[in-house]
Scaffold this active site. Structure first.
Site, PDB file in Angstrom:
ATOM      1  CG  ASP A   9      -1.697   1.272   1.403  1.00  0.00           C
ATOM      2  OD1 ASP A   9      -1.969   1.940   0.389  1.00  0.00           O
ATOM      3  OD2 ASP A   9      -2.027   1.604   2.560  1.00  0.00           O
ATOM      4  CG  ASN A  12      -1.346  10.982  -0.366  1.00  0.00           C
ATOM      5  OD1 ASN A  12      -1.037  11.203  -1.523  1.00  0.00           O
ATOM      6  ND2 ASN A  12      -2.612  10.792   0.005  1.00  0.00           N
ATOM      7  CE1 TYR A  92     -16.871   8.027  -5.760  1.00  0.00           C
ATOM      8  CE2 TYR A  92     -15.236   8.166  -7.505  1.00  0.00           C
ATOM      9  CZ  TYR A  92     -15.784   8.658  -6.338  1.00  0.00           C
ATOM     10  OH  TYR A  92     -15.243   9.776  -5.750  1.00  0.00           O
ATOM     11  CG  ASP A 101      -6.486   5.476  -0.625  1.00  0.00           C
ATOM     12  OD1 ASP A 101      -7.116   5.707  -1.681  1.00  0.00           O
ATOM     13  OD2 ASP A 101      -6.135   6.384   0.156  1.00  0.00           O
ATOM     14  NE  ARG A 102     -13.036   7.321  -1.526  1.00  0.00           N
ATOM     15  CZ  ARG A 102     -13.844   8.132  -2.210  1.00  0.00           C
ATOM     16  NH1 ARG A 102     -13.348   8.902  -3.174  1.00  0.00           N
ATOM     17  NH2 ARG A 102     -15.135   8.167  -1.934  1.00  0.00           N
TER      18      ARG A 102
END
Length: 252
Positions: A9, A12, A92, A101-102
């Site tokens: 992962d 940021n 979406y 990441d979501r």
């Protein structure tokens, strides 16, 4: 023999990695790496003898020389994107813009619970709150707002006299600041916590029973300000994104 997988992962502000044996997180394998420390990441992958890998990034991508080396060793390497096989329907409207990441955090929720609906909160640089309904296994969307550090920085840079304040988990019991530093700090920390609680209450009126699942680098700090009794079900899961990445990798 259990199939060994490795997931990465790339966020940021940090990189996390972990090994899995089929659906199970390998004990002690979760690591936080320095930025661009790809040699150490490669060492972890080889130490765990991983045959399949999935990486998710909202920042920089692994160098091509590393990816080619892993593939030349017979390892299957996947990158998470909107075309990856997901364990839920993505509702979406612009899936190509949805943060990886979501996606992973929502998939991770399905690893923790098999029934009900979920509000998945990832408290990091930004705070994301995402809704998953399990009856139809559909991701419904969510919101993105500034994280604690970003709020504190904005108050300092957007005003003439407010100080630059750092978060402080020891202030979790405070409800009112009696000096400017604590007032600013609580504005950042309580602001996020109250936003989470308020959004949960609004969605729970329509999607009850709703489970709140909290993760992310600032999750422990936000947890201090939340009243767990106000939620139908609640889980604090530091490895939610990693669990979700592995669930997606298992389908690749």
């Amino acid at each position: 023999m259990d199939l060994q997988q490795y997931v990465i992962d790339i966020g940021n502000s940090r990189i996390k990695g972990a090994a899995f044996a089929n659906d199970n997180l390998v004990e002690g394998s979760v690591r936080i790496f320095e930025r661009n420390d790809w040699s150490e990441i490669y060492r972890e992958i080889t130490n765990h003898q991983a045959k399949k890998l999935l990486y998710s990034t909202v920042a920089n991508v692994p160098p091509s020389i590393l990816l080619h080396k892993l593939q030349s060793e017979g390892r299957k390497v996947y990158s998470l994107d909107h075309n990856s096989p997901l364990p839920f329907t993505n509702g979406y409207e612009s899936p190509e813009t949805l943060g990886k990441d979501r996606l992973a955090a929502v998939a991770g929720a399905m690893s923790l619970r098999s029934e009900g609906n979920f509000l998945v909160v990832d408290a990091g640089t930004c705070v994301t709150l995402d809704l998953l309904t399990m009856a139809d296994e559909t991701y419904r969307g969510g919101i993105i707002s500034p994280g604690v550090h970003m709020r504190l920085k904005a108050m300092h840079e957007g005003t003439a006299r407010l100080p630059l304040v750092t978060p402080d988990q020891s202030k979790g019991a405070l409800k009112l600041g009696k000096n400017t530093t604590d007032a600013v700090r609580l504005g950042g920390q309580l602001g996020v916590a109250n936003e989470v609680a308020g959004f949960y209450a609004k969605l729970n009126a329509e999607f009850a029973p709703l489970t709140l699942i909290l993760t992310g680098g600032d999750a422990d700090m936000i947890d201090l300000h939340l009243d767990r009794n106000s939620f139908s079900d609640y889980a604090l899961e530091p490895h939610l994104v990693l669990l979700g990445l592995n669930k997606i990798l298992r389908a690749c």
